[in-house]
Design an enzyme around this catalytic site. Structure first.
Site, PDB file in Angstrom:
ATOM      1  N   ASP A   1      82.716  44.863  73.416  1.00 46.99           N
ATOM      2  CA  ASP A   1      83.414  46.150  73.442  1.00 46.99           C
ATOM      3  C   ASP A   1      84.415  46.160  74.592  1.00 46.99           C
ATOM      4  OD1 ASP A   1      84.255  48.775  73.455  1.00 46.99           O
ATOM      5  OD2 ASP A   1      82.259  49.641  73.676  1.00 46.99           O
TER       6      ASP A   1
ATOM      7  N   TYR B   1      78.645  49.089  70.997  1.00 44.77           N
ATOM      8  CA  TYR B   1      79.794  49.894  71.408  1.00 44.77           C
ATOM      9  C   TYR B   1      79.356  51.027  72.308  1.00 44.77           C
ATOM     10  CZ  TYR B   1      82.268  47.215  67.945  1.00 44.77           C
ATOM     11  OH  TYR B   1      82.821  46.178  67.247  1.00 44.77           O
ATOM     12  N   CYS B   2      80.308  51.520  73.075  1.00 43.92           N
ATOM     13  CA  CYS B   2      80.098  52.600  74.029  1.00 43.92           C
ATOM     14  C   CYS B   2      79.299  53.724  73.371  1.00 43.92           C
ATOM     15  CB  CYS B   2      81.453  53.100  74.514  1.00 43.92           C
ATOM     16  SG  CYS B   2      81.354  54.342  75.803  1.00 43.92           S
ATOM     17  N   PRO B   3      78.263  54.190  74.023  1.00 40.39           N
ATOM     18  CA  PRO B   3      77.821  53.954  75.397  1.00 40.39           C
ATOM     19  C   PRO B   3      76.697  52.926  75.528  1.00 40.39           C
ATOM     20  CG  PRO B   3      76.678  55.866  74.594  1.00 40.39           C
ATOM     21  CD  PRO B   3      77.550  55.360  73.455  1.00 40.39           C
ATOM     22  N   GLU B   4      76.336  52.248  74.438  1.00 39.12           N
ATOM     23  CA  GLU B   4      75.163  51.364  74.455  1.00 39.12           C
ATOM     24  C   GLU B   4      75.189  50.273  75.519  1.00 39.12           C
ATOM     25  OE1 GLU B   4      73.263  51.171  70.108  1.00 39.12           O
ATOM     26  OE2 GLU B   4      75.393  50.598  70.168  1.00 39.12           O
TER      27      GLU B   4
END
Length: 85
Positions: free
Chosen positions: A43, A16-19
């Site tokens: 995501d 999930y953000c920011p990964e």
């Protein structure tokens, strides 16, 4: 569209953000100019974040699609700019 030839693959499924964008940045540094990176993510924010990433850094988003809540992107790395000191 799965037939687009790519040189590298980034599996961001379950992240999930920011990964996903952080890993995308790392992977883009590993490939050469004009090579294509395929990304798979789950995501939904990647539909915004990866598009903006490409626009901001000048990479070409060749194709994107959604299939069964998975998001796929094919990104062509921009050509290097010559820099003179």
């Amino acid at each position: 569209m799965d037939t687009i030839e790519h040189h590298s693959f980034l599996d961001a499924v379950g992240l999930y953000c920011p990964e996903p964008v952080m890993l995308l940045h790392v992977e883009m540094r590993k490939i050469k100019a004009d090579q294509i990176l395929k990304v798979e993510a789950t995501d939904p924010s990647t539909t915004r974040d990866i598009v903006k990433f490409c626009q901001f850094l000048g990479h070409e988003l060749i194709q994107q699609k959604e299939e069964d809540e998975h998001y796929f992107y094919w990104i062509k790395k921009k050509k290097s700019e010559l820099r003179y000191n």
